[in-house]
Design a protein around this motif. Sequence first.
Motif, mmCIF file in Angstrom:
data_model
loop_
_atom_site.group_PDB
_atom_site.id
_atom_site.type_symbol
_atom_site.label_atom_id
_atom_site.label_comp_id
_atom_site.label_asym_id
_atom_site.label_seq_id
_atom_site.Cartn_x
_atom_site.Cartn_y
_atom_site.Cartn_z
ATOM 1 N N VAL A 43 -10.792 13.207 -0.262
ATOM 2 C CA VAL A 43 -9.295 13.519 0.105
ATOM 3 C C VAL A 43 -8.706 14.289 -0.971
ATOM 4 C CG1 VAL A 43 -9.088 11.572 1.547
ATOM 5 C CG2 VAL A 43 -8.786 11.181 -0.948
ATOM 6 N N CYS A 44 -7.565 14.843 -0.876
ATOM 7 C CA CYS A 44 -6.752 15.402 -1.938
ATOM 8 C C CYS A 44 -6.306 14.681 -3.224
ATOM 9 C CB CYS A 44 -5.401 15.957 -1.223
ATOM 10 S SG CYS A 44 -5.894 17.223 0.097
ATOM 11 N N SER A 45 -6.148 13.255 -2.754
ATOM 12 C CA SER A 45 -5.602 12.360 -3.965
ATOM 13 C C SER A 45 -6.855 12.140 -4.828
ATOM 14 C CB SER A 45 -5.057 10.956 -3.384
ATOM 15 O OG SER A 45 -5.036 10.203 -4.365
ATOM 16 N N LYS A 46 -6.416 11.977 -6.097
ATOM 17 C CA LYS A 46 -7.607 11.998 -7.087
ATOM 18 C C LYS A 46 -7.790 10.465 -7.795
ATOM 19 C CE LYS A 46 -8.828 16.141 -6.556
ATOM 20 N NZ LYS A 46 -9.758 16.375 -5.594
ATOM 21 N N HIS A 47 -6.507 9.606 -7.573
ATOM 22 C CA HIS A 47 -6.642 8.342 -8.307
ATOM 23 C C HIS A 47 -5.503 7.383 -7.281
ATOM 24 C CE1 HIS A 47 -7.201 5.801 -11.777
ATOM 25 N NE2 HIS A 47 -5.757 5.512 -11.314
ATOM 26 N N ILE A 48 -5.786 6.033 -7.260
ATOM 27 C CA ILE A 48 -5.000 5.264 -6.619
ATOM 28 C C ILE A 48 -4.979 4.068 -7.416
ATOM 29 C CG2 ILE A 48 -4.509 3.858 -4.658
ATOM 30 C CD1 ILE A 48 -6.518 5.509 -3.023
ATOM 31 N N HIS A 49 -3.794 3.797 -8.007
ATOM 32 C CA HIS A 49 -3.422 2.452 -8.835
ATOM 33 C C HIS A 49 -2.837 1.492 -7.881
ATOM 34 C CE1 HIS A 49 -1.770 0.619 -12.270
ATOM 35 N NE2 HIS A 49 -0.641 0.112 -11.341
ATOM 36 N N ILE A 50 -3.651 0.360 -7.653
ATOM 37 C CA ILE A 50 -3.020 -0.748 -6.871
ATOM 38 C C ILE A 50 -2.993 -2.097 -7.638
ATOM 39 C CG2 ILE A 50 -3.916 -2.015 -4.991
ATOM 40 C CD1 ILE A 50 -6.115 0.156 -4.624
ATOM 41 N N GLU A 51 -1.688 -2.701 -7.406
ATOM 42 C CA GLU A 51 -1.360 -3.851 -7.920
ATOM 43 C C GLU A 51 -1.115 -4.962 -6.965
ATOM 44 O OE1 GLU A 51 2.037 -3.627 -10.642
ATOM 45 O OE2 GLU A 51 1.365 -1.840 -11.700
ATOM 46 N N ILE A 52 -2.016 -6.016 -7.186
ATOM 47 C CA ILE A 52 -2.012 -7.211 -6.157
ATOM 48 C C ILE A 52 -1.668 -8.558 -6.541
ATOM 49 C CG2 ILE A 52 -3.423 -8.237 -4.551
ATOM 50 C CD1 ILE A 52 -5.358 -5.698 -4.629
ATOM 51 N N GLY A 53 -0.756 -9.021 -6.235
ATOM 52 C CA GLY A 53 -0.305 -10.410 -6.819
ATOM 53 C C GLY A 53 -1.047 -11.504 -6.450
ATOM 54 N N PRO A 54 -0.913 -12.661 -7.094
ATOM 55 C CA PRO A 54 -1.898 -13.938 -6.904
ATOM 56 C C PRO A 54 -2.027 -14.288 -5.412
ATOM 57 C CG PRO A 54 -0.243 -14.340 -8.759
ATOM 58 C CD PRO A 54 0.019 -12.935 -8.037
ATOM 59 N N ASP A 55 -0.908 -13.966 -4.818
ATOM 60 C CA ASP A 55 -0.981 -14.484 -3.332
ATOM 61 C C ASP A 55 -1.567 -13.309 -2.278
ATOM 62 O OD1 ASP A 55 0.787 -12.250 -3.750
ATOM 63 O OD2 ASP A 55 2.594 -13.363 -2.680
ATOM 64 N N ARG A 56 -2.316 -12.333 -2.876
ATOM 65 C CA ARG A 56 -3.052 -11.439 -2.465
ATOM 66 C C ARG A 56 -2.088 -10.220 -1.554
ATOM 67 N NH1 ARG A 56 -9.043 -12.149 -0.809
ATOM 68 N NH2 ARG A 56 -8.277 -10.699 0.928
ATOM 69 N N LYS A 57 -0.686 -10.099 -2.142
ATOM 70 C CA LYS A 57 -0.032 -9.199 -1.149
ATOM 71 C C LYS A 57 0.159 -8.146 -2.322
ATOM 72 C CE LYS A 57 2.247 -12.294 1.661
ATOM 73 N NZ LYS A 57 3.437 -12.326 2.446
ATOM 74 N N ILE A 58 0.382 -6.873 -1.873
ATOM 75 C CA ILE A 58 0.468 -5.762 -2.384
ATOM 76 C C ILE A 58 1.813 -5.749 -3.204
ATOM 77 C CG2 ILE A 58 0.295 -3.314 -2.365
ATOM 78 C CD1 ILE A 58 -2.344 -4.197 -1.454
ATOM 79 N N LYS A 59 1.731 -5.313 -4.525
ATOM 80 C CA LYS A 59 3.067 -5.496 -5.138
ATOM 81 C C LYS A 59 3.261 -3.969 -5.403
ATOM 82 C CE LYS A 59 3.740 -8.252 -8.673
ATOM 83 N NZ LYS A 59 4.974 -8.955 -8.228
ATOM 84 N N ARG A 60 2.190 -3.081 -5.693
ATOM 85 C CA ARG A 60 2.537 -1.546 -6.035
ATOM 86 C C ARG A 60 1.178 -0.955 -5.665
ATOM 87 N NH1 ARG A 60 2.539 0.631 -11.442
ATOM 88 N NH2 ARG A 60 3.362 2.673 -11.281
ATOM 89 N N ASN A 96 -6.812 15.388 9.334
ATOM 90 C CA ASN A 96 -7.180 16.674 9.709
ATOM 91 C C ASN A 96 -8.828 16.738 10.474
ATOM 92 O OD1 ASN A 96 -4.913 18.240 8.970
ATOM 93 N ND2 ASN A 96 -5.774 18.446 7.160
ATOM 94 N N GLY A 97 -8.880 15.610 11.177
ATOM 95 C CA GLY A 97 -10.164 15.378 11.864
ATOM 96 C C GLY A 97 -11.329 15.178 10.966
ATOM 97 N N GLY A 98 -11.153 14.775 9.629
ATOM 98 C CA GLY A 98 -12.305 14.324 8.638
ATOM 99 C C GLY A 98 -12.439 12.980 8.784
ATOM 100 N N PRO A 99 -13.470 12.433 7.989
ATOM 101 C CA PRO A 99 -13.987 11.002 7.960
ATOM 102 C C PRO A 99 -13.077 10.141 7.421
ATOM 103 C CG PRO A 99 -15.409 12.505 6.275
ATOM 104 C CD PRO A 99 -14.530 13.292 7.065
ATOM 105 N N THR A 100 -12.387 10.588 6.533
ATOM 106 C CA THR A 100 -11.305 9.586 5.737
ATOM 107 C C THR A 100 -9.925 10.339 5.762
ATOM 108 O OG1 THR A 100 -11.252 8.321 3.832
ATOM 109 C CG2 THR A 100 -12.253 10.536 3.502
ATOM 110 N N SER A 101 -9.206 9.437 4.923
ATOM 111 C CA SER A 101 -7.781 9.939 4.558
ATOM 112 C C SER A 101 -7.183 9.031 3.493
ATOM 113 C CB SER A 101 -6.856 9.607 5.685
ATOM 114 O OG SER A 101 -6.765 8.270 5.944
ATOM 115 N N CYS A 102 -6.086 9.416 2.848
ATOM 116 C CA CYS A 102 -5.680 8.797 1.706
ATOM 117 C C CYS A 102 -5.174 7.208 2.212
ATOM 118 C CB CYS A 102 -4.510 9.283 1.059
ATOM 119 S SG CYS A 102 -4.818 11.094 0.109
#
Length: 114
Positions: A43-60, A96-102
Amino acid sequence: MSNMSNNIGEDMMDEREIAKSGILSDTTDQSGVRIIEYAPFGVCSKHIHIEIGPDRKIKRVEYVRGCSGNTQGVAALVQGMSVDEVIARLRGISCNGGPTSCPDQLARALEASF
């Protein structure tokens, strides 16, 4: 027929191994927030920063590069969702018909981390 199902299982294992190889770091801060740094592939994106709370919910979520409006939209929409819901909603989306996406790469990062 059994060879076909074995190949499918092997393909899924290969996908998981590839996704795991994209995890740059996986740490937990003092407040229990899990921080995952992921290098997406295909994909075009080069990096993903993910923050997950103790409750397994996405914070950021923050994407580096990629289609700015789309990645900002995905990041805003998944905030507050459970990890499982994000995976269920985003896994398999193509670009765009590729195998993946962001969005798919975010789901793969979460799958590889849990």
